[in-house]
Design a protein around this motif. Structure first.
Motif, PDB file in Angstrom:
ATOM      1  N   ARG A 106       1.021  -1.066   0.166  1.00 12.13           N
ATOM      2  CA  ARG A 106       0.227   0.113   0.313  1.00 12.13           C
ATOM      3  C   ARG A 106       0.953   0.492   0.272  1.00 12.13           C
ATOM      4  NH1 ARG A 106      -4.490  -2.145   4.944  1.00 12.13           N
ATOM      5  NH2 ARG A 106      -5.215  -4.057   4.320  1.00 12.13           N
ATOM      6  N   LYS A 107       0.647   1.913  -1.184  1.00 10.70           N
ATOM      7  CA  LYS A 107       2.226   3.082  -1.449  1.00 10.70           C
ATOM      8  C   LYS A 107       1.412   4.600  -0.562  1.00 10.70           C
ATOM      9  CE  LYS A 107       3.793   6.299  -4.649  1.00 10.70           C
ATOM     10  NZ  LYS A 107       4.715   6.047  -4.141  1.00 10.70           N
ATOM     11  N   LEU A 108       1.681   4.713   0.316  1.00 13.38           N
ATOM     12  CA  LEU A 108       2.127   5.301   1.611  1.00 13.38           C
ATOM     13  C   LEU A 108       1.653   7.312   1.033  1.00 13.38           C
ATOM     14  CD1 LEU A 108       3.536   4.937   5.292  1.00 13.38           C
ATOM     15  CD2 LEU A 108       0.872   4.286   4.328  1.00 13.38           C
ATOM     16  N   THR A 109       1.420   8.395   0.818  1.00  6.64           N
ATOM     17  CA  THR A 109       1.086   9.890   0.100  1.00  6.64           C
ATOM     18  C   THR A 109       2.140  10.156   0.503  1.00  6.64           C
ATOM     19  OG1 THR A 109      -0.565  10.854   2.240  1.00  6.64           O
ATOM     20  CG2 THR A 109      -2.033   9.407   0.266  1.00  6.64           C
ATOM     21  N   GLU A 110       2.374  11.020   0.278  1.00  6.75           N
ATOM     22  CA  GLU A 110       3.636  12.110   0.172  1.00  6.75           C
ATOM     23  C   GLU A 110       2.919  12.920   1.893  1.00  6.75           C
ATOM     24  OE1 GLU A 110       4.703  14.817  -2.366  1.00  6.75           O
ATOM     25  OE2 GLU A 110       5.364  13.679  -4.054  1.00  6.75           O
ATOM     26  N   ILE A 111       2.225  12.991   2.120  1.00  4.04           N
ATOM     27  CA  ILE A 111       1.528  13.812   3.034  1.00  4.04           C
ATOM     28  C   ILE A 111       1.612  13.333   3.941  1.00  4.04           C
ATOM     29  CG2 ILE A 111      -0.367  14.884   4.658  1.00  4.04           C
ATOM     30  CD1 ILE A 111      -1.630  15.888   1.469  1.00  4.04           C
ATOM     31  N   GLN A 112       1.367  11.262   4.709  1.00  2.79           N
ATOM     32  CA  GLN A 112       1.494  10.703   5.317  1.00  2.79           C
ATOM     33  C   GLN A 112       2.850  10.007   5.248  1.00  2.79           C
ATOM     34  OE1 GLN A 112      -1.317   7.417   3.504  1.00  2.79           O
ATOM     35  NE2 GLN A 112      -2.515   7.426   5.615  1.00  2.79           N
ATOM     36  N   TRP A 113       3.757  10.757   4.855  1.00  2.00           N
ATOM     37  CA  TRP A 113       5.300  10.027   5.287  1.00  2.00           C
ATOM     38  C   TRP A 113       6.171  11.507   5.650  1.00  2.00           C
ATOM     39  CZ3 TRP A 113       7.454   6.002   5.549  1.00  2.00           C
ATOM     40  CH2 TRP A 113       7.210   5.185   5.016  1.00  2.00           C
ATOM     41  N   ALA A 114       5.135  13.207   5.326  1.00  2.00           N
ATOM     42  CA  ALA A 114       5.586  13.702   6.312  1.00  2.00           C
ATOM     43  C   ALA A 114       4.869  13.819   7.990  1.00  2.00           C
ATOM     44  CB  ALA A 114       4.459  15.073   5.520  1.00  2.00           C
ATOM     45  N   ALA A 115       3.363  13.478   8.049  1.00  2.00           N
ATOM     46  CA  ALA A 115       2.912  12.753   9.249  1.00  2.00           C
ATOM     47  C   ALA A 115       3.830  11.696   9.953  1.00  2.00           C
ATOM     48  CB  ALA A 115       1.686  13.018   9.216  1.00  2.00           C
ATOM     49  N   PHE A 116       4.485  11.136   9.179  1.00  2.00           N
ATOM     50  CA  PHE A 116       5.156  10.286  10.126  1.00  2.00           C
ATOM     51  C   PHE A 116       6.453  10.828  10.442  1.00  2.00           C
ATOM     52  CE2 PHE A 116       3.794   6.356   7.838  1.00  2.00           C
ATOM     53  CZ  PHE A 116       3.076   5.953   9.095  1.00  2.00           C
ATOM     54  N   ILE A 117       7.434  11.453  10.440  1.00  2.00           N
ATOM     55  CA  ILE A 117       8.390  12.554  10.162  1.00  2.00           C
ATOM     56  C   ILE A 117       7.690  13.573  11.655  1.00  2.00           C
ATOM     57  CG2 ILE A 117       9.911  14.068   9.988  1.00  2.00           C
ATOM     58  CD1 ILE A 117      10.183  12.524   7.127  1.00  2.00           C
ATOM     59  N   LEU A 118       6.420  14.014  11.074  1.00  2.00           N
ATOM     60  CA  LEU A 118       6.548  15.406  11.814  1.00  2.00           C
ATOM     61  C   LEU A 118       5.925  14.269  13.780  1.00  2.00           C
ATOM     62  CD1 LEU A 118       3.846  17.764  10.231  1.00  2.00           C
ATOM     63  CD2 LEU A 118       6.418  17.993  11.759  1.00  2.00           C
ATOM     64  N   LEU A 119       5.349  13.286  13.962  1.00  2.00           N
ATOM     65  CA  LEU A 119       5.342  12.387  14.277  1.00  2.00           C
ATOM     66  C   LEU A 119       6.450  12.066  15.593  1.00  2.00           C
ATOM     67  CD1 LEU A 119       2.720  11.364  16.258  1.00  2.00           C
ATOM     68  CD2 LEU A 119       3.113   8.927  14.935  1.00  2.00           C
ATOM     69  N   CYS A 120       7.415  11.710  14.617  1.00  2.00           N
ATOM     70  CA  CYS A 120       8.480  11.035  15.472  1.00  2.00           C
ATOM     71  C   CYS A 120       9.403  12.638  15.512  1.00  2.00           C
ATOM     72  CB  CYS A 120       9.537  10.634  14.218  1.00  2.00           C
ATOM     73  SG  CYS A 120       9.875   8.991  14.116  1.00  2.00           S
ATOM     74  N   ALA A 121       9.574  13.967  15.367  1.00  2.00           N
ATOM     75  CA  ALA A 121       9.635  14.480  15.790  1.00  2.00           C
ATOM     76  C   ALA A 121       9.341  15.096  17.199  1.00  2.00           C
ATOM     77  CB  ALA A 121       9.889  15.921  14.797  1.00  2.00           C
ATOM     78  N   GLY A 122       7.671  14.725  16.970  1.00  2.00           N
ATOM     79  CA  GLY A 122       6.467  15.541  18.198  1.00  2.00           C
ATOM     80  C   GLY A 122       7.229  14.882  19.833  1.00  2.00           C
ATOM     81  N   CYS A 123       6.872  13.992  18.570  1.00  2.00           N
ATOM     82  CA  CYS A 123       7.175  12.616  20.204  1.00  2.00           C
ATOM     83  C   CYS A 123       8.703  12.810  20.347  1.00  2.00           C
ATOM     84  CB  CYS A 123       6.326  11.115  19.697  1.00  2.00           C
ATOM     85  SG  CYS A 123       5.296  10.491  19.223  1.00  2.00           S
ATOM     86  N   THR A 124       9.260  13.135  20.379  1.00  2.00           N
ATOM     87  CA  THR A 124      11.119  13.105  21.089  1.00  2.00           C
ATOM     88  C   THR A 124      10.967  14.382  20.951  1.00  2.00           C
ATOM     89  OG1 THR A 124      12.114  11.760  18.843  1.00  2.00           O
ATOM     90  CG2 THR A 124      13.109  12.923  19.897  1.00  2.00           C
ATOM     91  N   THR A 125      10.429  15.393  20.743  1.00  2.00           N
ATOM     92  CA  THR A 125      10.685  16.854  21.588  1.00  2.00           C
ATOM     93  C   THR A 125       9.358  16.787  22.778  1.00  2.00           C
ATOM     94  OG1 THR A 125      10.677  17.815  19.276  1.00  2.00           O
ATOM     95  CG2 THR A 125      10.050  19.200  21.389  1.00  2.00           C
ATOM     96  N   ALA A 126       8.484  16.091  22.820  1.00  2.00           N
ATOM     97  CA  ALA A 126       7.771  16.114  23.779  1.00  2.00           C
ATOM     98  C   ALA A 126       8.699  14.853  24.915  1.00  2.00           C
ATOM     99  CB  ALA A 126       6.412  15.813  23.041  1.00  2.00           C
ATOM    100  N   GLN A 127       9.495  14.751  24.340  1.00  2.00           N
ATOM    101  CA  GLN A 127      10.525  14.003  25.633  1.00  2.00           C
ATOM    102  C   GLN A 127      11.354  14.372  25.988  1.00  2.00           C
ATOM    103  OE1 GLN A 127       9.275  11.889  28.278  1.00  2.00           O
ATOM    104  NE2 GLN A 127       7.095  11.360  27.034  1.00  2.00           N
TER     105      GLN A 127
END
Length: 321
Positions: free
Chosen positions: A141-162
């Motif tokens: 299943r091909k993920l959209t570019e927006i979803q990949w951007a969301a993945f990166i933001l999620l990693c950044a957000g979770c890491t920043t929160a900690q």
């Protein structure tokens, strides 16, 4: 005609409600997992056998699945989709995820010897990327570019929160901790996506039947782990040596979490599970304020905002099939 046209909408609403409910339950259960694991330790170590705890988790999940099946049999009778009897071709795929979950679950206990709770939460975010990549490779299943951007933001957000604002170092984790975290991320991602592929390969098959066979193999592998790792301790001290109320609650939590994960995979997808567990990480931090005196920093609030944006981006962009 209007009544007929309304039926798909009603069914869609029910499915969406069920999906939201199991995702909410998974988030609540996941948010308390790391807290219960830490609480179950005494003087920095586990007084109970980790392998026996994992075996009981699989046994409880198996019993819950069987109980749900019995209830269905009494209500609807036995059908081709809910009967336990099956073929080897259907069952032979379950040992793979069962073995992967065995190693991943054992590492979940041992990694706390090298990292603290905040460090573990940061490293756990590696699972987000591994799941996204494996989701595309295995399920095609091909993920959209927006979803990949969301993945990166999620990693950044979770890491920043900690992040720890009082230290110049994001992580003070030894190499062993990093290796275990990377292995856990790969195992968790592969096992999760592979299990979803198995579950959705036969959509009409009752989820409790699929769970039952997965957990049976989980019990077999965990029994083997007991025999190879803790046989002498179990024989000399007993199967339940070192158990406490917190240990029992932890086992119950892990069992219910496993059931909730399978429900999410059945009625939603593995990506939803990833976002659910990420939100759970933030809830864990909030609960830790009251339980452990955790300090909510500016980084936490900024990370929470980024995570919220990531979840919104994902919800507005569907995976192309």
């Amino acid at each position: 005609m209007a009544a007929i046209g309304a039926m798909p909408e009603i069914n869609g609403f029910r499915q969406q409600s069920r999906r939201s409910f199991v995702t909410l339950i998974l988030t609540i259960l996941t948010s308390s997992q790391s807290i219960l694991i830490v609480w179950s330790k005494r003087a920095g170590k586990y007084e109970y056998s980790v392998t026996t705890a994992n075996f009981l988790v699989e046994a409880l999940k198996c019993a819950l699945s069987l109980a749900a099946l019995v209830r269905i049999w009494r209500k609807d009778g036995v059908t081709d989709d809910n009967r336990l009897s099956t073929t080897w071709d259907e069952v032979k795929v379950y040992p793979i995820p069962a073995a992967l979950y065995l190693v991943k679950n054992l590492l979940q206990y041992y990694i706390f010897a090298y990292v603290d709770a905040p460090g573990y939460q940061i490293l756990k975010n590696l699972n987000i990327i591994s799941t996204g990549v494996l989701y595309q490779i295995i399920l095609k299943r091909k993920l959209t570019e927006i979803q990949w951007a969301a993945f990166i933001l999620l990693c950044a957000g979770c890491t920043t929160a900690q992040l720890n604002p009082s230290s110049d170092h994001v992580l003070q984790t030894p190499l062993q901790g990093w290796v275990m975290a990377i292995v856990m991320a790969l195992l968790s991602g592969f096992a999760g996506v592979y299990t979803e592929a198995i579950i959705k390969k036969r959509p009409s098959r009752n989820i409790n039947v699929q769970n039952f066979w997965l957990y049976v193999f989980g019990m077999i592998f965990n029994a083997f782990a007991i025999m190879t790792q803790d046989f002498d301790a179990v024989m000399n001290d007993g199967f339940f040596h070192g158990y406490s109320l917190i240990t029992v609650l932890m086992i119950l939590n892990h069992a219910l979490s496993g059931i909730a994960v399978s429900m999410v995979m059945k009625y939603a997808d593995n990506i939803v599970k990833v976002y659910s567990t990420s939100v759970a990480m933030l809830l864990t931090a909030i609960v830790s304020v009251f339980l452990f005196g955790f300090h909510l920093s500016l980084a936490f609030f900024l990370g929470s905002i980024v995570v919220s944006v990531a979840i919104y981006l994902h919800s507005t962009s569907k995976a192309r099939r």
